[in-house]
Design an enzyme around this catalytic site. Sequence first.
Site, PDB file in Angstrom:
ATOM      1  N   ASP A  13      -3.421  -5.668   9.324  1.00 18.16           N
ATOM      2  CA  ASP A  13      -2.197  -5.419   8.613  1.00 18.16           C
ATOM      3  C   ASP A  13      -1.818  -3.767   8.733  1.00 18.16           C
ATOM      4  O   ASP A  13      -2.800  -2.754   8.937  1.00 18.16           O
ATOM      5  CB  ASP A  13      -2.376  -6.073   6.994  1.00 18.16           C
ATOM      6  CG  ASP A  13      -1.311  -5.753   6.116  1.00 18.16           C
ATOM      7  OD1 ASP A  13      -0.266  -6.013   6.374  1.00 18.16           O
ATOM      8  OD2 ASP A  13      -1.710  -5.275   5.025  1.00 18.16           O
ATOM      9  N   SER A  14      -0.622  -3.610   7.637  1.00 18.05           N
ATOM     10  CA  SER A  14      -0.529  -2.319   7.485  1.00 18.05           C
ATOM     11  C   SER A  14      -1.477  -1.602   6.527  1.00 18.05           C
ATOM     12  O   SER A  14      -1.554  -0.169   6.638  1.00 18.05           O
ATOM     13  CB  SER A  14       1.092  -1.991   7.029  1.00 18.05           C
ATOM     14  OG  SER A  14       1.079  -2.573   5.730  1.00 18.05           O
ATOM     15  N   CYS A  76       0.303  -9.779   8.742  1.00 15.70           N
ATOM     16  CA  CYS A  76       1.427  -9.329   8.154  1.00 15.70           C
ATOM     17  C   CYS A  76       2.476  -9.531   8.688  1.00 15.70           C
ATOM     18  O   CYS A  76       2.765  -9.953   9.704  1.00 15.70           O
ATOM     19  CB  CYS A  76       1.061  -7.633   8.740  1.00 15.70           C
ATOM     20  SG  CYS A  76       2.525  -6.516   8.320  1.00 15.70           S
ATOM     21  N   GLU A 157      -1.069  -1.015  -3.205  1.00 10.44           N
ATOM     22  CA  GLU A 157      -1.844   0.113  -2.386  1.00 10.44           C
ATOM     23  C   GLU A 157      -2.276   1.148  -3.294  1.00 10.44           C
ATOM     24  O   GLU A 157      -3.335   1.701  -3.369  1.00 10.44           O
ATOM     25  CB  GLU A 157      -1.102   0.693  -1.207  1.00 10.44           C
ATOM     26  CG  GLU A 157      -0.940  -0.309  -0.156  1.00 10.44           C
ATOM     27  CD  GLU A 157      -2.001  -0.652   0.498  1.00 10.44           C
ATOM     28  OE1 GLU A 157      -3.036   0.080   0.610  1.00 10.44           O
ATOM     29  OE2 GLU A 157      -2.225  -1.789   1.328  1.00 10.44           O
ATOM     30  N   CYS A 189       4.939 -11.630   2.039  1.00 13.94           N
ATOM     31  CA  CYS A 189       4.142 -10.473   2.391  1.00 13.94           C
ATOM     32  C   CYS A 189       2.599 -10.551   2.004  1.00 13.94           C
ATOM     33  O   CYS A 189       2.418 -11.260   0.868  1.00 13.94           O
ATOM     34  CB  CYS A 189       4.586  -9.188   1.566  1.00 13.94           C
ATOM     35  SG  CYS A 189       3.728  -7.797   1.681  1.00 13.94           S
ATOM     36  N   HIS A 191       0.452  -8.609   1.203  1.00 13.97           N
ATOM     37  CA  HIS A 191       0.022  -7.869  -0.034  1.00 13.97           C
ATOM     38  C   HIS A 191       0.276  -8.545  -1.480  1.00 13.97           C
ATOM     39  O   HIS A 191      -0.722  -8.602  -2.201  1.00 13.97           O
ATOM     40  CB  HIS A 191       0.759  -6.732  -0.207  1.00 13.97           C
ATOM     41  CG  HIS A 191       0.324  -5.392   0.639  1.00 13.97           C
ATOM     42  ND1 HIS A 191       0.551  -5.591   1.808  1.00 13.97           N
ATOM     43  CD2 HIS A 191      -0.388  -4.342   0.381  1.00 13.97           C
ATOM     44  CE1 HIS A 191      -0.313  -4.517   2.319  1.00 13.97           C
ATOM     45  NE2 HIS A 191      -0.350  -3.627   1.539  1.00 13.97           N
TER      46      HIS A 191
HETATM   47  N1  DGL Z   1       1.480  -6.795   4.190  1.00 12.67           N
HETATM   48  C1  DGL Z   1       2.687  -6.737   5.100  1.00 12.67           C
HETATM   49  C2  DGL Z   1       3.345  -7.806   5.181  1.00 12.67           C
HETATM   50  O1  DGL Z   1       3.016  -8.935   5.226  1.00 12.67           O
HETATM   51  C3  DGL Z   1       3.537  -5.626   4.764  1.00 12.67           C
HETATM   52  C4  DGL Z   1       3.608  -4.309   3.816  1.00 12.67           C
HETATM   53  C5  DGL Z   1       4.081  -3.157   4.304  1.00 12.67           C
HETATM   54  O2  DGL Z   1       3.473  -2.326   4.910  1.00 12.67           O
HETATM   55  O3  DGL Z   1       5.372  -2.910   3.955  1.00 12.67           O
HETATM   56  O4  DGL Z   1       4.517  -7.733   5.460  1.00 12.67           O
END
Ligand code: DGL
Length: 269
Positions: A13-14, A76, A157, A189, A191
């Site tokens: 993931d990012s 992600c 984050e 997402c 996150h």
């Molecule tokens: N967790 C990531 C997603 O599912 C991306 C978050 C990001 O880096 O913008 O899209």
Amino acid sequence: MNLLSPQPIGIFDSGAGGLTVASAVKKMLPNEKIIYFGDTAHLPYGDKSFETVKKYALRITDFLLEKKCKLILIACNTASAAAYESVKERAEGKALVLNVIDPATEFVAKEKKLKKVGVIGTKGTVSAGIYSEKIKNISPEKEVISMATPLLVPLIEEGFIFDNISNAVIKEYLSNEKLKNIDALILACTHYPVIKNQIRKFYNFKTAVIDSSEIVARKLRDVLTKNKLLNKDDRIPEHEFYVSDYTDFFETLAEMFFDEKIKLRKKYL
Ligand code: DGL
């Protein structure tokens, strides 16, 4: 493909968001060794061009292939939307590849009682229109309303999770007229499951909030089973965690999700 069941699973993931999926995988498949990569140096992916996200995703794919992963899970949504095909091509013949969007959209498309669904995600995921497209491909009668909620990833984050700041941002976004009377909200997402309870609370626990981590973990188990790649060795695996840059919060979140002390390694790609 000549893959062996003891080989690890690579998840990326990012940043820390993919840990929500990795932890569901760990719970469902405790024998599998996980190699997690959080691309914290390039976070957020959500407001980058797909070209750029693809470049990052391919570098991480190469790294996970070097680590001999039998399967790469793009944990992600933004990278799944931008780079799934490219990652698959790069890993062809070397590893299986899964994204987080297909299992979630297939699940929602088949839920008959969900007529109007909301989708929140990064700008990249939402502007690609991929959730709506995939759900409507299976169930054209469903109404899918997508909305970008770009402040949520930086908040998470930075560790603003159980507080008034995140609650105010959640309220501002979810009060949007567009999302009125939805039967379910998809967290598009990885996150967002971190703040799932605050989101459920916004709806007074009356609207379904769909977090795809378990759905994705189930899909991964099915794929490994089908390919006879489930690890039978029941010694507790030593997971590996990499980030492209150290951040204060990553380790805390990783330990919270994995329920174990982790050793974070830095690897700039
Ligand atoms: N967790 C990531 C997603 O599912 C991306 C978050 C990001 O880096 O913008 O899209």
